[in-house]
Design a protein around this motif. Structure first.
Motif, PDB file in Angstrom:
ATOM      1  N   GLN A 107      77.927  40.620  18.462  1.00 47.36           N
ATOM      2  CA  GLN A 107      77.479  41.745  19.273  1.00 47.36           C
ATOM      3  C   GLN A 107      78.220  41.598  20.745  1.00 47.36           C
ATOM      4  O   GLN A 107      78.683  42.392  21.171  1.00 47.36           O
ATOM      5  CB  GLN A 107      76.034  41.629  19.711  1.00 47.36           C
ATOM      6  N   CYS A 108      78.528  40.076  20.918  1.00 47.79           N
ATOM      7  CA  CYS A 108      79.310  39.985  22.277  1.00 47.79           C
ATOM      8  C   CYS A 108      80.809  40.477  21.928  1.00 47.79           C
ATOM      9  O   CYS A 108      81.212  41.117  22.877  1.00 47.79           O
ATOM     10  CB  CYS A 108      79.220  38.374  22.521  1.00 47.79           C
TER      11      CYS A 108
ATOM     12  N   ASP B 100      81.448  42.948  19.701  1.00 48.73           N
ATOM     13  CA  ASP B 100      81.560  44.210  19.801  1.00 48.73           C
ATOM     14  C   ASP B 100      81.544  44.934  21.227  1.00 48.73           C
ATOM     15  O   ASP B 100      82.204  46.119  21.336  1.00 48.73           O
ATOM     16  CB  ASP B 100      80.058  44.857  19.139  1.00 48.73           C
ATOM     17  N   ASP B 101      80.981  44.440  22.071  1.00 46.81           N
ATOM     18  CA  ASP B 101      81.050  44.919  23.362  1.00 46.81           C
ATOM     19  C   ASP B 101      82.384  44.835  24.139  1.00 46.81           C
ATOM     20  O   ASP B 101      82.963  45.987  24.758  1.00 46.81           O
ATOM     21  CB  ASP B 101      79.962  44.080  24.410  1.00 46.81           C
TER      22      ASP B 101
ATOM     23  N   TYR C 218      85.834  37.521  12.054  1.00 43.69           N
ATOM     24  CA  TYR C 218      86.008  38.912  12.845  1.00 43.69           C
ATOM     25  C   TYR C 218      87.239  39.625  13.061  1.00 43.69           C
ATOM     26  O   TYR C 218      88.045  38.983  13.313  1.00 43.69           O
ATOM     27  CB  TYR C 218      85.224  38.676  14.395  1.00 43.69           C
TER      28      TYR C 218
ATOM     29  N   ASN D 157      78.996  53.986  13.200  1.00 43.13           N
ATOM     30  CA  ASN D 157      78.920  52.654  12.940  1.00 43.13           C
ATOM     31  C   ASN D 157      79.602  51.978  11.681  1.00 43.13           C
ATOM     32  O   ASN D 157      80.014  50.832  12.168  1.00 43.13           O
ATOM     33  CB  ASN D 157      77.743  52.145  13.064  1.00 43.13           C
TER      34      ASN D 157
ATOM     35  N   ASN E 258      75.048  37.208  14.568  1.00 41.14           N
ATOM     36  CA  ASN E 258      74.860  38.520  15.056  1.00 41.14           C
ATOM     37  C   ASN E 258      74.863  38.394  16.578  1.00 41.14           C
ATOM     38  O   ASN E 258      75.546  39.377  17.382  1.00 41.14           O
ATOM     39  CB  ASN E 258      73.480  38.922  14.871  1.00 41.14           C
ATOM     40  N   GLU E 259      74.630  37.473  17.106  1.00 38.69           N
ATOM     41  CA  GLU E 259      74.796  37.279  18.720  1.00 38.69           C
ATOM     42  C   GLU E 259      75.911  37.263  19.141  1.00 38.69           C
ATOM     43  O   GLU E 259      76.652  37.824  20.146  1.00 38.69           O
ATOM     44  CB  GLU E 259      74.046  35.972  19.229  1.00 38.69           C
TER      45      GLU E 259
END
Length: 470
Positions: free
Chosen positions: A271-272, A274-275, A292, A216, A267-268
């Motif tokens: 994570q979106c 990251d997917d 990002y 990771n 974080n939300e």
């Protein structure tokens, strides 16, 4: 017959479940929140072994007493009394060093005393074999230098078998001696196997978790290279594309939020993203505050690096447009550039996989000098994807250093590319289609040719030129 087999299976599962719960309870004795994974494993092992021996030492003590050897019965009985007291003190003090030393010393000395009291190596049914648990446990619980002390002690006690002719046997029946030989050897082998099995299983679990955490942080190729050689790792990549995405007006928004709410919101969002990065098999480089960073073409080559990363950018823009994060509607700027970079890991601690080069700096400028909801790209990227995406020229901008760069805004996918993309991913959003439709309509208004624009039920755009739809 099937019912008996089912009952046996259920019984085995029940026993396994009970054992796991007992080991888990034992593992909490003497544990501390600050324990490392290795120290926690050591505590769990020594406590489980020490308490797991209690039923056997109690049983051995009862059998020897019933066989008419009260002195010999007192020795395993002594362990049955001391081990719980020592464990209770350990649960209070959490001093692993003292607890471990006392337990290992009892593992080593008490079997030897029992052998001497029964009349030697043979007449004691090789009870000295229980002392082998001492160096075995030391190998799992201590470093090699300390383990040597226990190994030497075990070998020295084994050599005391030469005293056999000078010892007086208790006079236990031959059948009793034979059966206890089987029980001693079998029990020690079973305990040693269980101890090693549990230790290896726990080590594998922690190893897999460490590997997951490492992957990771670093790409798999880089982590494998770092394991092979502890030195800086860097490589030149000629064909890459870099993306930066940043929240518009982040600083004023952050000033109105508590730190925890801000972290939860980021974080939300990430994570979106990251997917989506995982969907396109790209490499997330890092996050810097609300920024990002993603790269295509490193460390794995990607022939269509520009097209893939722009597809990612379009999906990111669509995802942000269609939903709220932390009950807030966010707006992003996205900047992309293509070109050669150097990528790798430097330093000795707190490794991070990073990129260096003008291509990275220019990609960052594309984002910071872009507009809200825009995907701004350079000429390097435009030349690689102009046949696949609808782009609008935005003139030139001045970047740091005084250079003037031509820039374009990506409005969406062209019809053929969109049809292929959406047929594979089954997505298509108004957020992505609308700017393309608006751009094409504005272009058509200035032309008199027989062209018309329609939108399909799935959101595809079709442009008619004469007899052909594209």
């Amino acid at each position: 017959m099937p019912e008996n087999s089912s009952q046996r299976t259920e019984r085995v599962r029940w026993i396994s479940s009970v054992c796991q719960r007992l080991v888990a309870q034992a593992g909490r004795i003497g544990s501390a929140p600050t324990d490392s994974t290795e120290r926690a494993l050591q505590k769990r092992l020594i406590v489980s072994l020490s308490l797991g021996l209690l039923p056997l030492t109690f049983l051995w003590s009862v059998i020897y007493f019933a066989a008419g050897a009260p002195l010999s019965a007192a020795i395993p009985g002594l362990y049955t009394i001391i081990a719980p007291i020592n464990t209770a003190v350990f649960a209070w003090t959490r001093n692993l060093v003292v607890y471990r030393f006392i337990q290992l010393l009892m593992f080593l000395i008490l079997p030897w005393l029992l052998m001497m009291s029964l009349g030697g190596f043979k007449d004691s049914s090789v009870v000295i074999i229980w002392a082998a648990l001492c160096p075995l446990a030391a190998l799992l619980l201590e470093d090699l230098r300390q383990t040597v002390f226990w190994i030497v002690g075990f070998v020295f006690l084994l050599m005391s078998a030469i005293l056999q002719p000078h010892l007086v046997p208790v006079g236990l029946p031959e059948t009793f001696v034979t059966w206890f030989f089987v029980l001693n050897v079998g029990a020690v082998i079973a305990i040693a196997f269980a101890l090693l099995y549990y230790f290896v299983a726990q080590r594998n679990f922690f190893q897999e978790r460490s590997e997951m955490l490492l992957l990771n942080i670093l790409p798999k190729e880089i982590s494998e290279a770092l394991k092979a050689k502890q030195q800086p790792i860097a490589a030149q990549y000629q064909d890459t594309s870099i993306l930066f995405a940043d929240v518009v007006e982040f600083t004023p928004m952050a000033a109105t939020m508590t730190p925890m709410r801000l972290v939860d919101l980021l974080n939300e969002v990430f994570q979106c993203f990251d997917d989506l990065v995982e969907k396109y098999d790209l490499e997330k480089i890092k996050t810097i505050g609300d920024c990002y960073m993603v790269a295509a073409g490193v460390p794995r080559s990607c022939p269509d690096h520009a097209g893939v990363i722009v597809n990612l950018a379009l999906d990111m823009r669509a995802a942000v447009t269609e939903r709220k994060f932390g009950d807030r509607k966010l707006v992003f700027r996205i900047g992309i550039n293509s070109g050669p970079v150097v990528a790798g890991v430097i330093g000795r601690k707190k490794f991070i996989y990073d990129l260096w080069g003008d291509a990275v700096n220019i990609a960052s400028r594309m984002e910071s000098q872009g507009q809200s909801q825009s995907i701004q790209i350079t000429g390097n990227t435009f030349r690689l994807l102009k046949d696949e995406f609808v782009c609008e020229a935005k003139g030139t901008i001045k970047v740091k250093g005084g250079d003037q760069l031509e820039v374009w805004h990506v409005l969406g996918r062209k019809a053929a590319q969109a049809l292929q993309h959406w047929s594979m991913s089954e997505i298509g959003s108004d957020a992505e289609v609308a700017p393309v439709e608006q751009h094409v309509r504005s272009s058509l208004n200035n032309r008199s040719q027989d062209r018309s624009l329609v939108r399909s039920q799935k959101g595809f755009l079709f442009l008619k030129t004469g007899r052909f739809w594209v």
